[in-house]
Structure formats: C-alpha cells, structure tokens
Enzyme design. Structure first.
Site, PDB file in Angstrom:
ATOM      1  N   PRO A  96     -39.535 -22.651 -56.360  1.00  0.00           N
ATOM      2  CA  PRO A  96     -39.704 -21.211 -56.296  1.00  0.00           C
ATOM      3  C   PRO A  96     -38.739 -20.660 -55.234  1.00  0.00           C
ATOM      4  O   PRO A  96     -38.562 -21.269 -54.180  1.00  0.00           O
ATOM      5  CB  PRO A  96     -41.157 -21.040 -55.868  1.00  0.00           C
ATOM      6  N   GLY A 100     -40.067 -20.289 -48.678  1.00  0.00           N
ATOM      7  CA  GLY A 100     -40.095 -21.121 -47.477  1.00  0.00           C
ATOM      8  C   GLY A 100     -39.903 -22.593 -47.786  1.00  0.00           C
ATOM      9  O   GLY A 100     -40.157 -23.446 -46.939  1.00  0.00           O
ATOM     10  N   ASP A 148     -32.767 -26.654 -42.677  1.00  0.00           N
ATOM     11  CA  ASP A 148     -33.041 -26.698 -44.124  1.00  0.00           C
ATOM     12  C   ASP A 148     -31.996 -27.527 -44.874  1.00  0.00           C
ATOM     13  O   ASP A 148     -32.322 -28.469 -45.598  1.00  0.00           O
ATOM     14  CB  ASP A 148     -33.066 -25.287 -44.714  1.00  0.00           C
TER      15      ASP A 148
HETATM   16  C1  MEV Z   1     -36.715 -21.762 -42.178  1.00  0.00           C
HETATM   17  O1  MEV Z   1     -36.945 -22.734 -43.182  1.00  0.00           O
HETATM   18  C2  MEV Z   1     -36.926 -22.339 -40.819  1.00  0.00           C
HETATM   19  C3  MEV Z   1     -36.750 -21.350 -39.658  1.00  0.00           C
HETATM   20  O2  MEV Z   1     -37.001 -22.109 -38.475  1.00  0.00           O
HETATM   21  C4  MEV Z   1     -35.382 -20.739 -39.605  1.00  0.00           C
HETATM   22  C5  MEV Z   1     -34.268 -21.727 -39.243  1.00  0.00           C
HETATM   23  O3  MEV Z   1     -34.542 -22.803 -38.758  1.00  0.00           O
HETATM   24  O4  MEV Z   1     -33.094 -21.336 -39.432  1.00  0.00           O
HETATM   25  C6  MEV Z   1     -37.781 -20.240 -39.718  1.00  0.00           C
END
Ligand code: MEV
Length: 311
Positions: A96, A100, A148
């Site tokens: 999706p 996140g 990520d």
């Molecule tokens: C996003 O998956 C993780 C965050 O910590 C942003 C980042 O690390 O760039 C919220």
C-alpha cells in the site's frame, strides 16, 4: 497485473524487487542521529526494464498527482546519474502506498537496480543501489534519514544510524502482524511538523529522542538473544514515546490496543505515524490474529522479519 504489463515483463531482460520495510524501533529519532531497528518485509515493489529508444518510467495506477511529480523528478535524477540507459522502466506495487511501509524506498531500490544493470550490464552491488536510491528518496522526502531505502536494499533486519554502515542483525525469526489504519499525511509533512515542535522546545525533545535511541539498542540486543517478550516491552515503550511526541492519533491508538488485546507481545505505530498509516504487533504466531482481524474487515498481513525463510 494487466495483460500489457504482463507482456512487457515477459520482454524484459532486467527484473528487480525492492522489499518494503517496518521500523521495529526508532523512527523519527533516526532523523536526529539516533539508531533505528528496521526490517524488510515480504511485500514490496517490482520493477522491470524493457529496451527502448530513450529512458522512461511507466507510472503505475493509483499514484496521486503530487506523488507523480515527485516520482518523475526522482526518476529523472536517477536516470541522469546512470547516463540515461535506453530502457523503459515499469513498476508493480504489492505495497500500500503512503502507509509507512517504505513504498518510496522500495520503489527507489527496485528502479535503481534496473537502471544500474541497464547502464553497466552487470548485477548491481548493494552499495551502488543504496547510493542511487538515496538520491531518489531525497526527492520524495526532503531530508530522509536513509533508513527506508537502506533496509530495502539490504533485504533483511538492520540496525541503522545515519553516517554509519548499516549493521545486519542476525536473529531468530521475528514475526509481526502489520495492520493498515488508514490514510495519513506525507512523511515529509509529519517529519517537518515534528521538526518545528523540536525547534521550539529543543531540550525536551532531545531527551525523548535520546531515550528512544536507548530503547533501540536494548531492542536490538533482545532480538539477538531471541527474547521476544523483552522486545515487545521495548516496542510498547517506544510507542508511548512516539505518542508523547505527537505522532499518534485515535485510530492508531485503537489499533495498538486491539493488537495488544489479541495477545501481541508488543504493538506500536511504524514509520512516520501521524493521523494514520500502519501499526505492527509482535506475535509468536500472527496468522490466527490476521484471520480474526480480516474477518472484521481490517486490512492486515503477517510478515516474518528475520531468520531462515524470511522474505
Ligand atoms: C519513515 O519511514 C521513518 C522516519 O524516521 C523518517 C526518516 O527516517 O527519514 C519517520
């Protein structure tokens, strides 16, 4: 997959998969130089390249106009760095978007592998993919920590800290249930709004980020020793701190409580959080809870994060 997509994939000589990710511990703190523990999941993005007259990207369905713009800019950046190989890149998502689960990092990894292999004629090395995918991620997120796309490129569980080589965390199987809570603001917005709060009250926010960083190290050690109960406890504490930082919402809290009610050893939001996104629950065996939640209309799946048979 559509028939056109199927036939373009059959013609392709380069195919690639970028897994999505969950952050077990440490999101947001990682932007401020603290560690995070993240792992690749079984769902991700597939990319494949078809020989063409010029370099192009076929934008998948379901992408909003603003996502499309960012995607085109990011692709142009990566295409320039790989000297515009003559290839048309196609994409298919099993993830999706904007939940996140690292869809943009997974996309960047899948696309960059195809571009590098088209440029060099050789299998792409993980470090090359990481460097190029980071260029794409900057277009998507502004100031990403890099957790990520690094997790996606490594395809396993990693302890990540900005400016350091990611450390692969050898572990017994860790199984999570991933539940979708609903749409959320972009990571860029959520990270930006937290940055504003942190600038106003730096000492207080610094203390919380430091505590999260400590939890991450405790969690990584629990994972290494196969102590799932301890890991669950750390996840619960980490969630409380993310809530304190203003990164949770009533639907996220409701899902966290639901997963704990189903017996999760720990449950927390994963990724940027905010108004929606995804929640993870640590279970010894997540499948029965996946069945129960699906029967209640909740979009969720199980993923094994490490150990033999993951991915
Ligand atoms: C996003 O998956 C993780 C965050 O910590 C942003 C980042 O690390 O760039 C919220």
């Amino acid at each position: 997959m559509s028939t056109a997509a199927k036939s373009s994939r059959q013609q392709s000589h380069i195919t690639s998969f970028g897994p999505g990710k969950v952050i077990l511990l440490g999101e947001h703190g990682v932007v401020y130089g603290h560690p995070a523990l993240a792992a690749a999941i079984s769902r991700g993005m597939r990319a494949w390249g078809v020989p063409a007259q010029s370099t192009s990207l076929k934008i998948p369905d379901g992408v909003s106009p603003s996502q499309q713009e960012a995607l085109e800019r990011a692709f142009a950046r990566a295409a320039k760095k790989t000297k515009h190989p003559k290839i048309s890149v196609h994409l298919e998502s099993e993830l999706p978007l904007s939940m996140g689960l690292g869809s943009s990092g997974a996309l960047a990894v899948a696309v960059c592998r195809v571009l590098i292999e088209a440029q060099t004629g050789q299998p792409a090395k993980a470090r090359q993919v990481e460097a190029l995918a980071f260029e794409m991620e900057k277009e998507f997120h502004g100031t990403p920590s890099g957790v990520d796309h690094t997790t996606s490129a490594r395809g396993t569980m990693v302890l990540f800290k900005q400016g350091k080589a990611a450390e692969v965390v050898a572990s017994k199987p860790v199984k999570v249930l991933v539940a979708m809570v609903g749409p959320r603001s972009s990571t860029k917005q959520t990270v930006g709004a937290l940055r504003e709060r942190q600038k106003k009250w730096p000492a207080r926010y610094k203390r919380v980020f430091e505590q999260i960083g400590k939890l991450v190290l405790e969690g990584a050690s629990a994972v290494r020793q196969g102590e799932l109960e301890a890991l669950g406890d750390v996840m619960n504490m980490n969630h409380g701190m993310l809530n304190a930082l203003g990164l949770s919402s009533p639907p996220i809290e409701e899902m966290v409580a639901r997963l704990r009610g189903l017996g999760a050893l720990g449950a927390k939001l994963t990724g940027a959080g905010g108004d929606g996104g995804a929640v993870i629950g640590l279970f010894r065996e997540p499948e029965p809870s996946v069945m129960k939640l699906r029967a209640q209309g909740i979009d969720c799946f199980a993923s094994q994060l490490a150990g033999p048979g993951a991915l």
